[in-house]
Design a protein around this motif. Sequence first.
Motif, PDB file in Angstrom:
ATOM      1  N   MET A 170      -7.058  10.702   8.105  1.00 35.17           N
ATOM      2  CA  MET A 170      -6.775   9.316   7.752  1.00 35.17           C
ATOM      3  C   MET A 170      -6.941   8.378   8.946  1.00 35.17           C
ATOM      4  O   MET A 170      -6.528   8.687  10.067  1.00 35.17           O
ATOM      5  N   THR A 171      -7.551   7.222   8.693  1.00 34.16           N
ATOM      6  CA  THR A 171      -7.645   6.164   9.697  1.00 34.16           C
ATOM      7  C   THR A 171      -6.578   5.114   9.416  1.00 34.16           C
ATOM      8  O   THR A 171      -5.943   5.121   8.344  1.00 34.16           O
ATOM      9  N   ILE A 172      -6.392   4.188  10.345  1.00 35.51           N
ATOM     10  CA  ILE A 172      -5.437   3.102  10.130  1.00 35.51           C
ATOM     11  C   ILE A 172      -5.841   2.267   8.916  1.00 35.51           C
ATOM     12  O   ILE A 172      -5.003   1.880   8.101  1.00 35.51           O
ATOM     13  N   ASP A 173      -7.141   1.999   8.776  1.00 30.01           N
ATOM     14  CA  ASP A 173      -7.612   1.237   7.617  1.00 30.01           C
ATOM     15  C   ASP A 173      -7.298   1.969   6.318  1.00 30.01           C
ATOM     16  O   ASP A 173      -6.903   1.352   5.320  1.00 30.01           O
ATOM     17  N   ASP A 174      -7.466   3.297   6.328  1.00 35.02           N
ATOM     18  CA  ASP A 174      -7.123   4.097   5.149  1.00 35.02           C
ATOM     19  C   ASP A 174      -5.647   3.951   4.805  1.00 35.02           C
ATOM     20  O   ASP A 174      -5.270   3.787   3.637  1.00 35.02           O
ATOM     21  N   LEU A 175      -4.816   4.004   5.855  1.00 36.01           N
ATOM     22  CA  LEU A 175      -3.370   3.920   5.662  1.00 36.01           C
ATOM     23  C   LEU A 175      -2.975   2.574   5.074  1.00 36.01           C
ATOM     24  O   LEU A 175      -2.185   2.491   4.124  1.00 36.01           O
ATOM     25  N   LEU A 176      -3.541   1.503   5.629  1.00 37.31           N
ATOM     26  CA  LEU A 176      -3.238   0.156   5.133  1.00 37.31           C
ATOM     27  C   LEU A 176      -3.737  -0.038   3.704  1.00 37.31           C
ATOM     28  O   LEU A 176      -3.074  -0.680   2.882  1.00 37.31           O
ATOM     29  N   GLU A 177      -4.892   0.531   3.407  1.00 36.26           N
ATOM     30  CA  GLU A 177      -5.451   0.418   2.060  1.00 36.26           C
ATOM     31  C   GLU A 177      -4.578   1.154   1.046  1.00 36.26           C
ATOM     32  O   GLU A 177      -4.310   0.642  -0.052  1.00 36.26           O
ATOM     33  N   LYS A 178      -4.115   2.354   1.417  1.00 31.40           N
ATOM     34  CA  LYS A 178      -3.250   3.124   0.521  1.00 31.40           C
ATOM     35  C   LYS A 178      -1.923   2.403   0.295  1.00 31.40           C
ATOM     36  O   LYS A 178      -1.389   2.379  -0.820  1.00 31.40           O
ATOM     37  N   PHE A 179      -1.389   1.822   1.380  1.00 29.96           N
ATOM     38  CA  PHE A 179      -0.126   1.096   1.254  1.00 29.96           C
ATOM     39  C   PHE A 179      -0.284  -0.069   0.282  1.00 29.96           C
ATOM     40  O   PHE A 179       0.558  -0.281  -0.599  1.00 29.96           O
ATOM     41  N   ALA A 180      -1.347  -0.840   0.428  1.00 31.02           N
ATOM     42  CA  ALA A 180      -1.577  -1.984  -0.445  1.00 31.02           C
ATOM     43  C   ALA A 180      -1.734  -1.546  -1.898  1.00 31.02           C
ATOM     44  O   ALA A 180      -1.250  -2.219  -2.827  1.00 31.02           O
ATOM     45  N   LYS A 181      -2.359  -0.400  -2.100  1.00 32.76           N
ATOM     46  CA  LYS A 181      -2.599   0.082  -3.451  1.00 32.76           C
ATOM     47  C   LYS A 181      -1.307   0.496  -4.146  1.00 32.76           C
ATOM     48  O   LYS A 181      -1.067   0.157  -5.312  1.00 32.76           O
TER      49      LYS A 181
END
Length: 265
Positions: free
Chosen positions: A239-250
Amino acid sequence: MLKLKNAKKVFNPDTINEKVALKEIDLKMELGEFITVIGSNGAGKSTLLNAIAGNHQLTTGEIIIDGQNLTGVPDYDRAHLVSRVFQDPLQGTAASMTIAENLVLALRRSGKLNLSTGVTDKRREIFKDELSILNLGLEDRLDDKVGLLSGGQRQALTLVMATIQEPSILLLDEHTAALDPKTAEKIVNITKEIVSHHNLTTVMVTHDLDHALELGTRTIMMDNGRIVLDVEDEERRDMTIDDLLEKFAKVSGHELTNDRILLAQ
């Protein structure tokens, strides 16, 4: 090692100022597991740590540490099981006492010795061994007053004080947030070394998303009093930071809003 069952915390219940800080949290940690915790402002991260430490008692639910049901047990009666390192390097040490005397206090807090036994030659050797892990030369300064140390040195000492008793649970409450970036990175490396050395079950709240994914074995994200994301193993490693932020938003329905996190990126 740690289990929260349907844990709920309500502040000022049945008033206009009622605030539900934790909402039916279910969390289980195995021995030696290291969880990093991130989330939006007011997500419940600090309340979670306070509940584990016993500073805040749950409104409903249970908390079990090392097989013991500690629901309703105050912080001072679970201090031998739970250690905590705070943001402020000054908070965990006594400035007017020596390094050795501070370490004796840490052992006293664990219930492993009577304060009157003081700083013995045997304990000085133990303290030197523990401090040598830091690579800061503090093992040669046992008789120096803690007030002479820098913020980073005091936070490193606090880590040793919190872990010398080998607690069941180690809580790290944004323990690098008050340090400059270079010193913070040093404390992160020391944290990894100490946690690994003692195989400690650890919960670390952080505002740094790099640290959230780099440290430990598992990352949870909180929002509005709930755990909305829990990642580990291969999913977390890739996981990248962008992945983490995207999952959180979802899963939360909105973007992460934490000023410290945003400033750290």
